[in-house]
Design an enzyme around this catalytic site. Structure first.
Site, PDB file in Angstrom:
ATOM      1  CB  CYS A  63      -0.859   0.112   1.280  1.00 55.33           C
ATOM      2  SG  CYS A  63      -1.997   1.382   1.047  1.00 55.33           S
ATOM      3  CB  CYS A 181      -2.776   3.519  -6.105  1.00 55.72           C
ATOM      4  SG  CYS A 181      -3.919   2.467  -5.176  1.00 55.72           S
TER       5      CYS A 181
END
Length: 233
Positions: A63, A181
Site C-alpha cells: 500500500c 497505487c
C-alpha cells in the site's frame, strides 16, 4: 496486490524456469483516508508475523499511500521494522514496500522528472507527490482521480488511463507513473501509454514486482511489465 502482482509473476513464469506461490495477509481498510491508513499501517506488523510463519522468500508491503502518508522517508523505517518482526519469528525474510520500490525503480531508470496518476483524493495525492519530490524527483504534472472507496479504486477501468495521461503534460518527463497505487489496476494500459507517450511507464505494482524479483535474485524480465521489467534493470 492480489491481482496484478500474481499476474506479473505468472508472466515471468512464461519466460523463466522459476515457479511462484503467492501468499497474502490483509490489513483492513475501507476508505482511503489518512486516519484509516494510519490504522492500517499499525496492523502491518501482524501481517508480517503471519506471513513469516509460511517461511516465504520475500514479503511485499503493497500500500503505497499508507507508507507515504506516514511522513517523508517512512519506507526506510517500515521495511526494516517488518523484516525484524519476521526475523524474531525465526524467518529472515527480505521486505520490500511499494513506496520504496517506486522510488528505487525510478532511480534505476535514471528518471528525474515524472508525471503521476493516483486514485486518491486530492490532499492524499498531494501528499504522495510531496513524498516523491522529497526523494529528489521533479513531479511535472499529476492527476488525482479522487476515488475514496477502496473497492471503487480496484474497480476503476484501467483503459481510462491512456486518455487521462493524454490530457497531462508529459513532453518533458523521463517517466510516467501510471498508477501510484497497487490497488488501482493499470497493467493492460501500460504498453498503450508507453507507445502513445514514447516514455517509460511504471506503476506501483510493476515496481513492487521488480524489487521482489531483485530480492529473489531472479531476472527482472517480465512480458507486459513495461520498461522497468524489460530485464535491463
Amino acid at each position: 496486490m492480489e491481482t496484478e502482482i500474481p499476474a506479473l509473476l505468472r508472466a515471468r513464469e512464461s519466460v523463466g524456469e522459476e515457479r511462484f506461490t503467492f501468499h497474502s495477509s490483509r490489513m483492513r481498510m475501507k476508505h482511503v483516508t489518512k486516519e484509516e491508513l494510519a490504522a492500517m499501517d499499525a496492523d502491518s506488523d501482524r501481517c508480517a508475523l503471519e506471513l513469516s510463519d509460511a517461511r516465504v522468500d520475500v514479503m511485499g508491503y503493497a500500500c503505497l499511500v499508507a507508507i507515504m502518508s506516514m511522513g517523508h522517508g517512512y519506507h526506510c523505517v517500515s521495511g526494516p521494522r517488518l523484516q525484524q518482526v519476521a526475523a524474531d519469528n525465526g524467518a529472515s525474510t527480505p521486505v520490500v514496500t511499494s513506496a520504496g520500490a517506486l522510488i528505487e525503480g525510478l532511480r534505476a531508470m535514471g528518471a528525474k522528472r515524472v508525471a503521476v496518476v493516483a486514485p486518491y483524493m486530492k490532499p492524499l495525492t498531494e501528499m504522495v507527490v510531496d513524498y516523491i519530490r522529497h526523494e529528489g524527483f521533479e513531479v511535472s504534472d499529476y492527476r488525482a482521480l479522487e476515488i475514496q472507496d477502496n473497492l471503487a479504486v480496484a474497480a476503476h477501468d484501467p483503459m481510462n488511463l491512456p486518455d487521462i495521461v493524454a490530457g497531462m503534460n508529459t513532453d518533458n518527463v523521463d517517466a510516467v507513473v501510471l498508477s501510484a497505487c497497487v490497488q488501482m489496476p493499470s497493467l493492460p494500459a501500460v504498453p498503450m501509454v508507453e507507445a502513445r507517450t514514447g516514455k517509460p511507464v511504471v506503476t506501483a505494482a510493476i515496481a513492487t514486482t521488480w524489487q521482489m524479483l531483485k530480492a529473489l535474485d531472479v531476472e527482472t524480465r517480465v512480458p507486459g511489465g513495461g520498461t522497468l521489467l524489460s530485464g535491463a534493470y
